[in-house]
Design a protein around this motif. Structure first.
Motif, PDB file in Angstrom:
ATOM      1  N   GLU A 181      68.510  29.953  48.560  1.00 56.78           N
ATOM      2  CA  GLU A 181      67.101  29.263  47.936  1.00 56.78           C
ATOM      3  C   GLU A 181      66.017  29.520  48.538  1.00 56.78           C
ATOM      4  OE1 GLU A 181      65.873  24.935  46.497  1.00 56.78           O
ATOM      5  OE2 GLU A 181      67.947  24.952  47.296  1.00 56.78           O
ATOM      6  N   LEU A 182      66.124  29.613  49.785  1.00 55.51           N
ATOM      7  CA  LEU A 182      64.918  29.392  50.793  1.00 55.51           C
ATOM      8  C   LEU A 182      64.794  31.102  51.111  1.00 55.51           C
ATOM      9  CD1 LEU A 182      65.414  26.412  52.472  1.00 55.51           C
ATOM     10  CD2 LEU A 182      63.842  26.658  50.956  1.00 55.51           C
ATOM     11  N   TRP A 183      65.354  32.114  50.660  1.00 55.87           N
ATOM     12  CA  TRP A 183      65.384  33.628  50.958  1.00 55.87           C
ATOM     13  C   TRP A 183      63.828  33.948  51.450  1.00 55.87           C
ATOM     14  CZ3 TRP A 183      70.003  35.459  53.008  1.00 55.87           C
ATOM     15  CH2 TRP A 183      69.608  37.040  53.277  1.00 55.87           C
ATOM     16  N   ASP A 184      63.009  33.944  50.383  1.00 60.88           N
ATOM     17  CA  ASP A 184      61.822  34.423  50.261  1.00 60.88           C
ATOM     18  C   ASP A 184      60.636  33.489  50.788  1.00 60.88           C
ATOM     19  OD1 ASP A 184      62.695  36.739  48.938  1.00 60.88           O
ATOM     20  OD2 ASP A 184      62.528  35.683  47.390  1.00 60.88           O
ATOM     21  N   THR A 185      61.178  32.495  51.700  1.00 60.51           N
ATOM     22  CA  THR A 185      60.158  31.528  52.296  1.00 60.51           C
ATOM     23  C   THR A 185      60.304  31.924  53.767  1.00 60.51           C
ATOM     24  OG1 THR A 185      61.716  29.662  52.826  1.00 60.51           O
ATOM     25  CG2 THR A 185      60.880  30.049  50.415  1.00 60.51           C
ATOM     26  N   PRO A 186      59.338  31.257  54.742  1.00 65.23           N
ATOM     27  CA  PRO A 186      59.522  31.451  55.948  1.00 65.23           C
ATOM     28  C   PRO A 186      60.625  30.520  56.554  1.00 65.23           C
ATOM     29  CG  PRO A 186      57.213  30.820  55.145  1.00 65.23           C
ATOM     30  CD  PRO A 186      58.129  30.649  54.207  1.00 65.23           C
ATOM     31  N   ILE A 187      61.146  29.768  55.887  1.00 66.58           N
ATOM     32  CA  ILE A 187      62.366  28.727  56.113  1.00 66.58           C
ATOM     33  C   ILE A 187      63.729  29.508  56.581  1.00 66.58           C
ATOM     34  CG2 ILE A 187      63.701  26.670  55.968  1.00 66.58           C
ATOM     35  CD1 ILE A 187      61.323  25.602  54.247  1.00 66.58           C
ATOM     36  N   LYS A 188      64.224  29.684  57.782  1.00 64.95           N
ATOM     37  CA  LYS A 188      65.686  30.055  57.937  1.00 64.95           C
ATOM     38  C   LYS A 188      66.617  28.988  57.722  1.00 64.95           C
ATOM     39  CE  LYS A 188      63.566  34.255  60.229  1.00 64.95           C
ATOM     40  NZ  LYS A 188      63.629  35.118  59.012  1.00 64.95           N
ATOM     41  N   VAL A 189      67.784  29.508  57.356  1.00 70.06           N
ATOM     42  CA  VAL A 189      68.791  28.494  57.428  1.00 70.06           C
ATOM     43  C   VAL A 189      70.191  29.110  57.853  1.00 70.06           C
ATOM     44  CG1 VAL A 189      70.085  26.837  56.147  1.00 70.06           C
ATOM     45  CG2 VAL A 189      68.107  27.594  55.382  1.00 70.06           C
ATOM     46  N   ASN A 190      70.719  28.422  59.004  1.00 67.20           N
ATOM     47  CA  ASN A 190      71.916  29.251  59.857  1.00 67.20           C
ATOM     48  C   ASN A 190      72.771  28.092  60.128  1.00 67.20           C
ATOM     49  OD1 ASN A 190      71.355  32.268  60.108  1.00 67.20           O
ATOM     50  ND2 ASN A 190      69.383  31.312  60.679  1.00 67.20           N
ATOM     51  N   ALA A 191      74.053  28.477  60.296  1.00 63.75           N
ATOM     52  CA  ALA A 191      75.030  27.583  60.918  1.00 63.75           C
ATOM     53  C   ALA A 191      75.372  27.856  62.428  1.00 63.75           C
ATOM     54  CB  ALA A 191      76.503  27.693  60.101  1.00 63.75           C
TER      55      ALA A 191
END
Length: 247
Positions: A181-191
């Protein structure tokens, strides 16, 4: 000022994560259900020079989450890092095998480890979007990975309980979907995978320290602009090094 909220940060890996981020100059928001324990953790961090603040938050209580959001909004205006660290194991039902697991146990664990992460992340997203380049880190586990669990030659083959591993597998999917969902934003999401650490979660039976367990979360929380998103990253079982894990 860079702010980081860590849930379940009054002890163990969460506390060490807050300590290490504070040492890197971040303002750390110590999230905890218990006010006395949360404030005690903050005071301890302050003795080391940390800019630490207690945020009361119960990840299984939407009203508590809303109050935490309101306070962070009022006092800080945005949020640079969210580390969803709070988790429970739920213990083992019967003989610990899937066939003896109760739905009550599954619901209890998923309420904190999965639903709580979704509730907190959704509530905090407006604050994270205000940051220049926010980072979301969901603390997972190697026991989430079917690649290892289903390998008869892997040490994790012996595990048969389903509550905690299943919740972390679900969390991996949650992580991947937020990353998309946030792929094209500066937000990175990881586990993050801390590895098997000695904490209250497992009766202090792990072979890694809580300080070591915090290192993957800290790494993912401080990724540069060209860092990855949508990965399970951390301790590699038996290799004594860090890297990307299989899902």
């Amino acid at each position: 000022m860079t702010t980081a909220l860590i849930t379940g940060a009054n002890k163990g890996i969460g506390y060490e994560t807050a300590r290490q981020l504070a040492a890197r100059g971040m303002t750390v928001l110590v999230g905890a259900r218990d006010a006395d324990l949360g404030r005690a953790a903050v005071e301890k961090l302050k003795t080391e020079g940390a800019d630490a603040h207690f945020i009361q938050i119960d990840v299984s209580d939407e009203e508590s989450i809303a109050q935490a959001v309101a306070r962070i909004d009022a006092e800080f205006g945005s949020l640079d890092v969210l580390i969803n660290n709070a988790a429970i194991t739920g213990g083992l039902d019967g003989n610990g095998k899937p066939s003896s697991t109760t739905l009550a146990a599954m619901r209890e664990v998923f309420e904190t480890n999965v639903f709580g992460v979704v509730a907190v992340t959704n509530a905090m997203l407006p604050l994270l979007r205000r940051a220049e380049a926010a980072r979301i880190v969901n603390v997972s586990s190697e026991v989430s990975a079917l690649t290892y669990i289903m390998d008869p030659d892997h040490a994790l083959w012996q595990l048969t309980g389903i509550t905690y591993p299943a919740s972390k597998s679900a969390l991996n999917m949650v992580t991947g979907m937020y990353a998309k969902e946030l792929w094209d934003t500066p937000i990175k999401v990881n586990a993050a995978n801390p590895g098997y650490c000695a904490t209250d979660l497992n009766g202090n039976s792990g072979f890694r320290t809580a300080e070591q367990g915090a290192e993957p979360s800290v790494h993912l929380a401080t990724l540069p602009a060209d860092g990855p998103t949508g990965q399970l990253w951390g301790y590699l079982w038996g290799e004594d090094e860090y890297g990307q894990l299989a899902w």
